[in-house]
Design a protein around this motif. Structure first.
Motif, PDB file in Angstrom:
ATOM      1  N   VAL A  67       0.849  -1.193   0.000  1.00 33.95           N
ATOM      2  CA  VAL A  67       0.000   0.000   0.000  1.00 33.95           C
ATOM      3  C   VAL A  67       0.880   1.237   0.000  1.00 33.95           C
ATOM      4  O   VAL A  67       1.924   1.276   0.664  1.00 33.95           O
ATOM      5  CB  VAL A  67      -0.970   0.002   1.208  1.00 33.95           C
ATOM      6  CG1 VAL A  67      -0.233  -0.096   2.522  1.00 33.95           C
ATOM      7  CG2 VAL A  67      -1.879   1.226   1.173  1.00 33.95           C
ATOM      8  N   VAL A  68       0.478   2.215  -0.798  1.00 38.63           N
ATOM      9  CA  VAL A  68       1.111   3.522  -0.788  1.00 38.63           C
ATOM     10  C   VAL A  68       0.016   4.544  -0.507  1.00 38.63           C
ATOM     11  O   VAL A  68      -1.123   4.391  -0.955  1.00 38.63           O
ATOM     12  CB  VAL A  68       1.822   3.815  -2.127  1.00 38.63           C
ATOM     13  CG1 VAL A  68       0.847   3.829  -3.289  1.00 38.63           C
ATOM     14  CG2 VAL A  68       2.583   5.129  -2.063  1.00 38.63           C
ATOM     15  N   VAL A  69       0.344   5.571   0.265  1.00 39.99           N
ATOM     16  CA  VAL A  69      -0.650   6.533   0.725  1.00 39.99           C
ATOM     17  C   VAL A  69      -0.284   7.929   0.232  1.00 39.99           C
ATOM     18  O   VAL A  69       0.884   8.334   0.296  1.00 39.99           O
ATOM     19  CB  VAL A  69      -0.739   6.534   2.269  1.00 39.99           C
ATOM     20  CG1 VAL A  69      -1.659   7.633   2.754  1.00 39.99           C
ATOM     21  CG2 VAL A  69      -1.228   5.179   2.767  1.00 39.99           C
ATOM     22  N   LEU A  70      -1.281   8.646  -0.258  1.00 32.85           N
ATOM     23  CA  LEU A  70      -1.087  10.038  -0.650  1.00 32.85           C
ATOM     24  C   LEU A  70      -2.197  10.881  -0.047  1.00 32.85           C
ATOM     25  O   LEU A  70      -3.375  10.669  -0.336  1.00 32.85           O
ATOM     26  CB  LEU A  70      -1.109  10.195  -2.172  1.00 32.85           C
ATOM     27  CG  LEU A  70      -0.952  11.641  -2.648  1.00 32.85           C
ATOM     28  CD1 LEU A  70       0.507  12.087  -2.555  1.00 32.85           C
ATOM     29  CD2 LEU A  70      -1.464  11.831  -4.078  1.00 32.85           C
ATOM     30  N   GLU A  71      -1.805  11.840   0.794  1.00 32.94           N
ATOM     31  CA  GLU A  71      -2.784  12.809   1.280  1.00 32.94           C
ATOM     32  C   GLU A  71      -2.958  13.895   0.236  1.00 32.94           C
ATOM     33  O   GLU A  71      -1.976  14.419  -0.297  1.00 32.94           O
ATOM     34  CB  GLU A  71      -2.327  13.433   2.600  1.00 32.94           C
ATOM     35  CG  GLU A  71      -3.348  14.420   3.150  1.00 32.94           C
ATOM     36  CD  GLU A  71      -2.953  14.993   4.504  1.00 32.94           C
ATOM     37  OE1 GLU A  71      -3.803  15.665   5.122  1.00 32.94           O
ATOM     38  OE2 GLU A  71      -1.806  14.773   4.934  1.00 32.94           O
ATOM     39  N   GLY A  72      -4.194  14.228  -0.071  1.00 30.33           N
ATOM     40  CA  GLY A  72      -4.435  15.273  -1.049  1.00 30.33           C
ATOM     41  C   GLY A  72      -5.913  15.498  -1.274  1.00 30.33           C
ATOM     42  O   GLY A  72      -6.718  14.573  -1.160  1.00 30.33           O
ATOM     43  N   ASP A  73      -6.270  16.721  -1.602  1.00 30.94           N
ATOM     44  CA  ASP A  73      -7.646  17.108  -1.861  1.00 30.94           C
ATOM     45  C   ASP A  73      -7.964  16.828  -3.325  1.00 30.94           C
ATOM     46  O   ASP A  73      -7.371  17.439  -4.225  1.00 30.94           O
ATOM     47  CB  ASP A  73      -7.794  18.602  -1.554  1.00 30.94           C
ATOM     48  CG  ASP A  73      -9.210  19.116  -1.709  1.00 30.94           C
ATOM     49  OD1 ASP A  73     -10.095  18.327  -2.108  1.00 30.94           O
ATOM     50  OD2 ASP A  73      -9.426  20.306  -1.426  1.00 30.94           O
ATOM     51  N   VAL A  74      -8.905  15.930  -3.594  1.00 38.22           N
ATOM     52  CA  VAL A  74      -9.230  15.600  -4.981  1.00 38.22           C
ATOM     53  C   VAL A  74      -9.795  16.790  -5.731  1.00 38.22           C
ATOM     54  O   VAL A  74      -9.794  16.817  -6.974  1.00 38.22           O
ATOM     55  CB  VAL A  74     -10.198  14.402  -5.078  1.00 38.22           C
ATOM     56  CG1 VAL A  74      -9.550  13.128  -4.567  1.00 38.22           C
ATOM     57  CG2 VAL A  74     -11.512  14.693  -4.364  1.00 38.22           C
ATOM     58  N   ALA A  75     -10.314  17.795  -5.018  1.00 36.16           N
ATOM     59  CA  ALA A  75     -10.827  18.995  -5.663  1.00 36.16           C
ATOM     60  C   ALA A  75      -9.715  19.826  -6.299  1.00 36.16           C
ATOM     61  O   ALA A  75      -9.988  20.700  -7.114  1.00 36.16           O
ATOM     62  CB  ALA A  75     -11.601  19.851  -4.664  1.00 36.16           C
ATOM     63  N   ILE A 123     -15.626  18.505  -4.603  1.00 36.54           N
ATOM     64  CA  ILE A 123     -15.101  17.207  -4.156  1.00 36.54           C
ATOM     65  C   ILE A 123     -15.783  16.065  -4.894  1.00 36.54           C
ATOM     66  O   ILE A 123     -15.116  15.200  -5.486  1.00 36.54           O
ATOM     67  CB  ILE A 123     -15.283  17.045  -2.633  1.00 36.54           C
ATOM     68  CG1 ILE A 123     -14.407  18.052  -1.881  1.00 36.54           C
ATOM     69  CG2 ILE A 123     -14.947  15.607  -2.208  1.00 36.54           C
ATOM     70  CD1 ILE A 123     -14.600  18.028  -0.383  1.00 36.54           C
ATOM     71  N   ASN A 124     -17.106  16.059  -4.869  1.00 36.66           N
ATOM     72  CA  ASN A 124     -17.838  14.892  -5.359  1.00 36.66           C
ATOM     73  C   ASN A 124     -17.762  14.728  -6.863  1.00 36.66           C
ATOM     74  O   ASN A 124     -17.606  13.602  -7.366  1.00 36.66           O
ATOM     75  CB  ASN A 124     -19.310  14.985  -4.946  1.00 36.66           C
ATOM     76  CG  ASN A 124     -19.510  14.875  -3.452  1.00 36.66           C
ATOM     77  OD1 ASN A 124     -18.563  14.902  -2.680  1.00 36.66           O
ATOM     78  ND2 ASN A 124     -20.750  14.780  -3.029  1.00 36.66           N
ATOM     79  N   LEU A 125     -17.897  15.820  -7.607  1.00 35.76           N
ATOM     80  CA  LEU A 125     -17.971  15.721  -9.067  1.00 35.76           C
ATOM     81  C   LEU A 125     -16.685  16.177  -9.750  1.00 35.76           C
ATOM     82  O   LEU A 125     -16.090  15.423 -10.513  1.00 35.76           O
ATOM     83  CB  LEU A 125     -19.158  16.541  -9.586  1.00 35.76           C
ATOM     84  CG  LEU A 125     -19.415  16.464 -11.097  1.00 35.76           C
ATOM     85  CD1 LEU A 125     -19.564  15.022 -11.563  1.00 35.76           C
ATOM     86  CD2 LEU A 125     -20.650  17.280 -11.453  1.00 35.76           C
ATOM     87  N   HIS A 126     -16.244  17.386  -9.449  1.00 40.94           N
ATOM     88  CA  HIS A 126     -15.026  17.862 -10.089  1.00 40.94           C
ATOM     89  C   HIS A 126     -13.841  16.966  -9.735  1.00 40.94           C
ATOM     90  O   HIS A 126     -13.034  16.614 -10.604  1.00 40.94           O
ATOM     91  CB  HIS A 126     -14.716  19.297  -9.656  1.00 40.94           C
ATOM     92  CG  HIS A 126     -15.785  20.275 -10.008  1.00 40.94           C
ATOM     93  ND1 HIS A 126     -15.667  21.629  -9.788  1.00 40.94           N
ATOM     94  CD2 HIS A 126     -17.020  20.110 -10.560  1.00 40.94           C
ATOM     95  CE1 HIS A 126     -16.754  22.254 -10.185  1.00 40.94           C
ATOM     96  NE2 HIS A 126     -17.601  21.345 -10.641  1.00 40.94           N
ATOM     97  N   GLY A 127     -13.750  16.604  -8.474  1.00 42.31           N
ATOM     98  CA  GLY A 127     -12.638  15.753  -8.043  1.00 42.31           C
ATOM     99  C   GLY A 127     -12.627  14.416  -8.749  1.00 42.31           C
ATOM    100  O   GLY A 127     -11.577  13.922  -9.166  1.00 42.31           O
ATOM    101  N   ALA A 128     -13.797  13.812  -8.896  1.00 42.75           N
ATOM    102  CA  ALA A 128     -13.887  12.538  -9.603  1.00 42.75           C
ATOM    103  C   ALA A 128     -13.470  12.696 -11.063  1.00 42.75           C
ATOM    104  O   ALA A 128     -12.792  11.825 -11.636  1.00 42.75           O
ATOM    105  CB  ALA A 128     -15.299  11.984  -9.519  1.00 42.75           C
TER     106      ALA A 128
END
Length: 263
Positions: A67-75, A123-128
């Motif tokens: 597992v590799v982890v990245l903290e970040g805001d998908v927005a 977050i929900n749409l733009h990030g995806a």
């Protein structure tokens, strides 16, 4: 013995430290996948003395997974590119994306704060969109296809008096996967969405804290119970696997029968 449906696959999961995302990440690892896990601002000790993300990392590693982890805001559009880079550096490729990150701050329609509306959309749409595009570019470059599964919602199909800022994002995810199924199908990239019903997670814990509300919600579900994150994770693993090799552009309700219960 468990048949490992994602053996030797590399899976990216956004919003992977809690709830449905956590279950997807763990089940992907249980099915033999390496996991690149994205989370954002989740440092509270919600699982014993460990943070949520540390806890899920431990669980994946206990299963023998990498597992590799990245903290970040998908927005932030840069997060998608950074997540792809981290996964490729760690595992050499990306086979699956579970676009799961999302928020649902319940609020009455007439006075929804502009910032709440904007943040939910971002977050929900733009990030995806950002993460899907970044992963799809990597999959196209790799040349061996892949699978993208977005966590939409039953809310893509029905309204909610306290969710006028949220339901459009889930309808948008449903539509995004349909369009991506067409755009990316020629590259062997399958795009589908899963539409959870009422799932017991952190997102709706406050809303369902009332015994009366909880009983009402259970009463509407023919199977007589709320869903659990694992109920969704199992379907995501299926859609990501070769068992769903001819499933593209589908939207799969996982709601215990809630949507069809019209009486």
């Amino acid at each position: 013995m468990l048949v490992k449906l994602l053996e030797n696959k590399s899976v990216v999961v956004t919003g992977g430290s809690r709830g449905i995302g956590r279950a997807i990440a763990v089940e992907a690892a249980r099915h033999g996948a390496d996991v690149a896990l994205n989370y954002y601002r989740d440092n509270d000790a919600g699982y014993g003395r460990k943070s949520a993300v540390d806890s899920v990392v431990d669980e994946i590693e206990a299963l023998g997974g990498r597992v590799v982890v990245l903290e970040g805001d998908v927005a932030d559009p840069a997060t998608g590119a950074q997540l792809v880079a981290a996964a490729v550096q760690a595992f050499g490729k990306i086979d699956v994306l579970a676009a799961n990150a999302g928020i649902c701050p319940f609020h009455a329609f007439l006075d929804i704060p502009l910032e709440t509306f904007r943040r939910t959309m971002e977050i929900n749409l733009h990030g995806a969109f950002y993460v899907t595009q970044a992963v799809a570019r990597q999959m196209k470059e790799q040349g061996h296809g892949g699978a993208i599964v977005a966590t939409s919602s039953i809310s893509a199909l029905v309204g909610g008096g306290l969710q006028a800022h949220y339901t459009p994002t889930k309808a948008g995810l449903h539509s995004l996967m349909q369009s991506c199924a067409i755009a990316l199908g020629p590259y062997g990239i399958r795009c589908n969405s899963v539409l959870p019903g009422t799932i017991a997670t952190d997102l709706n814990a406050d809303d369902l804290s009332s015994p009366e509300k909880l009983a009402y919600m259970k009463g509407r579900i023919p199977l007589g119970r709320l869903g659990q994150p694992l109920d969704i994770a199992n379907v995501v693993v299926f859609l990501a696997s070769e068992m769903a090799a001819y499933v593209n552009g589908a939207a799969l309700l996982v709601d215990g029968g809630l949507f069809v219960n019209l009486q």
